[in-house]
Write a protein that holds these residues in place. Structure first.
Motif, PDB file in Angstrom:
ATOM      1  N   SER A 188     -16.041  -9.326 -41.579  1.00 28.94           N
ATOM      2  CA  SER A 188     -15.389 -10.198 -42.555  1.00 28.94           C
ATOM      3  C   SER A 188     -15.331 -11.639 -42.060  1.00 28.94           C
ATOM      4  CB  SER A 188     -13.976  -9.688 -42.851  1.00 28.94           C
ATOM      5  OG  SER A 188     -13.210  -9.692 -41.656  1.00 28.94           O
ATOM      6  N   ALA A 189     -15.812 -11.895 -40.856  1.00 34.09           N
ATOM      7  CA  ALA A 189     -15.790 -13.243 -40.290  1.00 34.09           C
ATOM      8  C   ALA A 189     -17.037 -14.007 -40.732  1.00 34.09           C
ATOM      9  CB  ALA A 189     -15.738 -13.179 -38.770  1.00 34.09           C
ATOM     10  N   SER A 190     -16.827 -15.207 -41.230  1.00 31.20           N
ATOM     11  CA  SER A 190     -17.960 -15.995 -41.706  1.00 31.20           C
ATOM     12  C   SER A 190     -18.866 -16.432 -40.557  1.00 31.20           C
ATOM     13  CB  SER A 190     -17.471 -17.211 -42.482  1.00 31.20           C
ATOM     14  OG  SER A 190     -16.705 -18.057 -41.656  1.00 31.20           O
ATOM     15  N   ALA A 191     -18.343 -16.578 -39.360  1.00 32.69           N
ATOM     16  CA  ALA A 191     -19.166 -16.959 -38.205  1.00 32.69           C
ATOM     17  C   ALA A 191     -20.187 -15.872 -37.877  1.00 32.69           C
ATOM     18  CB  ALA A 191     -18.283 -17.230 -36.997  1.00 32.69           C
ATOM     19  N   ASP A 192     -19.797 -14.613 -38.044  1.00 31.05           N
ATOM     20  CA  ASP A 192     -20.735 -13.517 -37.804  1.00 31.05           C
ATOM     21  C   ASP A 192     -21.874 -13.539 -38.829  1.00 31.05           C
ATOM     22  OD1 ASP A 192     -19.200 -12.679 -35.680  1.00 31.05           O
ATOM     23  OD2 ASP A 192     -18.127 -11.155 -36.845  1.00 31.05           O
ATOM     24  N   TRP A 193     -21.540 -13.812 -40.080  1.00 32.59           N
ATOM     25  CA  TRP A 193     -22.553 -13.898 -41.127  1.00 32.59           C
ATOM     26  C   TRP A 193     -23.481 -15.082 -40.892  1.00 32.59           C
ATOM     27  CZ3 TRP A 193     -23.832 -10.104 -44.176  1.00 32.59           C
ATOM     28  CH2 TRP A 193     -22.896  -9.116 -44.453  1.00 32.59           C
ATOM     29  N   SER A 194     -22.924 -16.167 -40.400  1.00 30.93           N
ATOM     30  CA  SER A 194     -23.733 -17.346 -40.086  1.00 30.93           C
ATOM     31  C   SER A 194     -24.718 -17.040 -38.960  1.00 30.93           C
ATOM     32  CB  SER A 194     -22.829 -18.507 -39.697  1.00 30.93           C
ATOM     33  OG  SER A 194     -23.577 -19.600 -39.265  1.00 30.93           O
ATOM     34  N   ALA A 195     -24.243 -16.358 -37.938  1.00 25.53           N
ATOM     35  CA  ALA A 195     -25.115 -15.992 -36.817  1.00 25.53           C
ATOM     36  C   ALA A 195     -26.216 -15.035 -37.268  1.00 25.53           C
ATOM     37  CB  ALA A 195     -24.295 -15.367 -35.699  1.00 25.53           C
ATOM     38  N   LEU A 196     -25.869 -14.090 -38.128  1.00 29.01           N
ATOM     39  CA  LEU A 196     -26.864 -13.150 -38.635  1.00 29.01           C
ATOM     40  C   LEU A 196     -27.911 -13.877 -39.472  1.00 29.01           C
ATOM     41  CD1 LEU A 196     -27.716 -10.149 -38.922  1.00 29.01           C
ATOM     42  CD2 LEU A 196     -26.369 -10.116 -41.026  1.00 29.01           C
ATOM     43  N   GLY A 197     -27.478 -14.783 -40.322  1.00 28.07           N
ATOM     44  CA  GLY A 197     -28.411 -15.557 -41.135  1.00 28.07           C
ATOM     45  C   GLY A 197     -29.330 -16.424 -40.293  1.00 28.07           C
ATOM     46  N   SER A 198     -28.788 -17.013 -39.251  1.00 26.41           N
ATOM     47  CA  SER A 198     -29.611 -17.819 -38.344  1.00 26.41           C
ATOM     48  C   SER A 198     -30.632 -16.957 -37.620  1.00 26.41           C
ATOM     49  CB  SER A 198     -28.734 -18.528 -37.324  1.00 26.41           C
ATOM     50  OG  SER A 198     -27.903 -19.463 -37.948  1.00 26.41           O
ATOM     51  N   PHE A 199     -30.222 -15.770 -37.228  1.00 26.14           N
ATOM     52  CA  PHE A 199     -31.143 -14.857 -36.554  1.00 26.14           C
ATOM     53  C   PHE A 199     -32.295 -14.480 -37.470  1.00 26.14           C
ATOM     54  CE2 PHE A 199     -32.382 -10.385 -36.026  1.00 26.14           C
ATOM     55  CZ  PHE A 199     -33.028 -10.486 -34.809  1.00 26.14           C
ATOM     56  N   PHE A 200     -31.977 -14.004 -38.667  1.00 25.88           N
ATOM     57  CA  PHE A 200     -33.033 -13.594 -39.588  1.00 25.88           C
ATOM     58  C   PHE A 200     -33.913 -14.771 -39.985  1.00 25.88           C
ATOM     59  CE2 PHE A 200     -30.556  -9.675 -40.399  1.00 25.88           C
ATOM     60  CZ  PHE A 200     -31.579  -8.770 -40.261  1.00 25.88           C
ATOM     61  N   GLY A 201     -33.314 -15.925 -40.214  1.00 29.55           N
ATOM     62  CA  GLY A 201     -34.100 -17.103 -40.565  1.00 29.55           C
ATOM     63  C   GLY A 201     -35.009 -17.544 -39.438  1.00 29.55           C
ATOM     64  N   GLY A 202     -34.514 -17.494 -38.221  1.00 26.71           N
ATOM     65  CA  GLY A 202     -35.315 -17.904 -37.075  1.00 26.71           C
ATOM     66  C   GLY A 202     -36.434 -16.947 -36.743  1.00 26.71           C
ATOM     67  N   VAL A 203     -36.208 -15.671 -36.980  1.00 27.97           N
ATOM     68  CA  VAL A 203     -37.224 -14.671 -36.645  1.00 27.97           C
ATOM     69  C   VAL A 203     -38.250 -14.531 -37.768  1.00 27.97           C
ATOM     70  CG1 VAL A 203     -37.617 -12.204 -36.248  1.00 27.97           C
ATOM     71  CG2 VAL A 203     -35.744 -13.374 -35.088  1.00 27.97           C
ATOM     72  N   PHE A 204     -37.796 -14.458 -38.995  1.00 28.96           N
ATOM     73  CA  PHE A 204     -38.695 -14.125 -40.087  1.00 28.96           C
ATOM     74  C   PHE A 204     -39.311 -15.311 -40.807  1.00 28.96           C
ATOM     75  CE2 PHE A 204     -36.287 -10.170 -39.603  1.00 28.96           C
ATOM     76  CZ  PHE A 204     -37.356  -9.319 -39.411  1.00 28.96           C
ATOM     77  N   ALA A 205     -38.744 -16.496 -40.705  1.00 31.79           N
ATOM     78  CA  ALA A 205     -39.328 -17.662 -41.373  1.00 31.79           C
ATOM     79  C   ALA A 205     -40.732 -17.976 -40.852  1.00 31.79           C
ATOM     80  CB  ALA A 205     -38.406 -18.862 -41.255  1.00 31.79           C
ATOM     81  N   PRO A 206     -40.963 -17.995 -39.537  1.00 35.51           N
ATOM     82  CA  PRO A 206     -42.336 -18.245 -39.073  1.00 35.51           C
ATOM     83  C   PRO A 206     -43.311 -17.146 -39.483  1.00 35.51           C
ATOM     84  CG  PRO A 206     -40.782 -18.555 -37.275  1.00 35.51           C
ATOM     85  CD  PRO A 206     -40.024 -17.957 -38.414  1.00 35.51           C
ATOM     86  N   VAL A 207     -42.850 -15.911 -39.487  1.00 38.70           N
ATOM     87  CA  VAL A 207     -43.728 -14.801 -39.866  1.00 38.70           C
ATOM     88  C   VAL A 207     -44.091 -14.897 -41.348  1.00 38.70           C
ATOM     89  CG1 VAL A 207     -43.931 -12.294 -40.013  1.00 38.70           C
ATOM     90  CG2 VAL A 207     -42.782 -13.333 -38.066  1.00 38.70           C
ATOM     91  N   VAL A 208     -43.118 -15.185 -42.185  1.00 34.03           N
ATOM     92  CA  VAL A 208     -43.374 -15.334 -43.618  1.00 34.03           C
ATOM     93  C   VAL A 208     -44.299 -16.527 -43.863  1.00 34.03           C
ATOM     94  CG1 VAL A 208     -42.290 -15.873 -45.838  1.00 34.03           C
ATOM     95  CG2 VAL A 208     -41.264 -14.175 -44.342  1.00 34.03           C
ATOM     96  N   SER A 209     -44.117 -17.590 -43.114  1.00 33.36           N
ATOM     97  CA  SER A 209     -44.998 -18.754 -43.252  1.00 33.36           C
ATOM     98  C   SER A 209     -46.434 -18.399 -42.885  1.00 33.36           C
ATOM     99  CB  SER A 209     -44.513 -19.893 -42.369  1.00 33.36           C
ATOM    100  OG  SER A 209     -43.255 -20.335 -42.772  1.00 33.36           O
ATOM    101  N   PHE A 210     -46.613 -17.636 -41.819  1.00 30.55           N
ATOM    102  CA  PHE A 210     -47.948 -17.216 -41.421  1.00 30.55           C
ATOM    103  C   PHE A 210     -48.594 -16.341 -42.492  1.00 30.55           C
ATOM    104  CE2 PHE A 210     -50.706 -14.046 -39.373  1.00 30.55           C
ATOM    105  CZ  PHE A 210     -51.691 -14.885 -38.907  1.00 30.55           C
ATOM    106  N   VAL A 211     -47.852 -15.391 -43.029  1.00 32.99           N
ATOM    107  CA  VAL A 211     -48.383 -14.507 -44.074  1.00 32.99           C
ATOM    108  C   VAL A 211     -48.765 -15.326 -45.297  1.00 32.99           C
ATOM    109  CG1 VAL A 211     -47.788 -12.633 -45.660  1.00 32.99           C
ATOM    110  CG2 VAL A 211     -47.181 -12.459 -43.254  1.00 32.99           C
ATOM    111  N   THR A 212     -47.950 -16.315 -45.645  1.00 36.64           N
ATOM    112  CA  THR A 212     -48.247 -17.171 -46.785  1.00 36.64           C
ATOM    113  C   THR A 212     -49.519 -17.975 -46.549  1.00 36.64           C
ATOM    114  OG1 THR A 212     -45.888 -17.333 -47.277  1.00 36.64           O
ATOM    115  CG2 THR A 212     -47.315 -18.979 -48.265  1.00 36.64           C
ATOM    116  N   LEU A 213     -49.678 -18.514 -45.347  1.00 36.00           N
ATOM    117  CA  LEU A 213     -50.881 -19.274 -45.023  1.00 36.00           C
ATOM    118  C   LEU A 213     -52.130 -18.408 -45.139  1.00 36.00           C
ATOM    119  CD1 LEU A 213     -52.242 -21.855 -43.940  1.00 36.00           C
ATOM    120  CD2 LEU A 213     -51.822 -20.954 -41.646  1.00 36.00           C
ATOM    121  N   VAL A 214     -52.071 -17.199 -44.617  1.00 36.40           N
ATOM    122  CA  VAL A 214     -53.225 -16.299 -44.705  1.00 36.40           C
ATOM    123  C   VAL A 214     -53.506 -15.939 -46.164  1.00 36.40           C
ATOM    124  CG1 VAL A 214     -54.101 -14.014 -44.081  1.00 36.40           C
ATOM    125  CG2 VAL A 214     -52.931 -15.403 -42.377  1.00 36.40           C
TER     126      VAL A 214
END
Length: 79
Positions: A41-67
């Motif tokens: 229920s803590a917003s800081a935990d949700w922020s950390a989770l969002g940063s994790f997913f964004g940092g890990v999956f944004a480059p991968v999604v960008s690569f897939v889009t480029l291909v």
């Protein structure tokens, strides 16, 4: 006559999409195993989770889009 030969970039696209989905499943598994599947229920935990997913999956999604764009351009050139 149609050429049924697969473009190597098309295979890279398929493997990249498979890798992206596999990575997502692994990340969700580790999240559930680390935090016992409880929703915070803590917003800081949700922020950390969002940063994790964004940092890990944004480059991968960008690569897939480029291909995918490169495959689309090659398909358009072939006609």
């Amino acid at each position: 006559m149609k050429n049924n030969k697969k473009d190597p970039l098309e295979l890279v696209l398929y493997f990249s999409i498979f890798g992206l989905l596999s990575g997502l499943l692994v990340a969700v598994y580790f999240y559930k195993s680390t935090f016992s599947g409880e929703i915070s229920s803590a917003s800081a935990d949700w922020s950390a989770l969002g940063s994790f997913f964004g940092g890990v999956f944004a480059p991968v999604v960008s690569f897939v889009t480029l291909v995918a764009i490169i495959v689309t351009i090659r398909l358009q050139k072939s006609f």
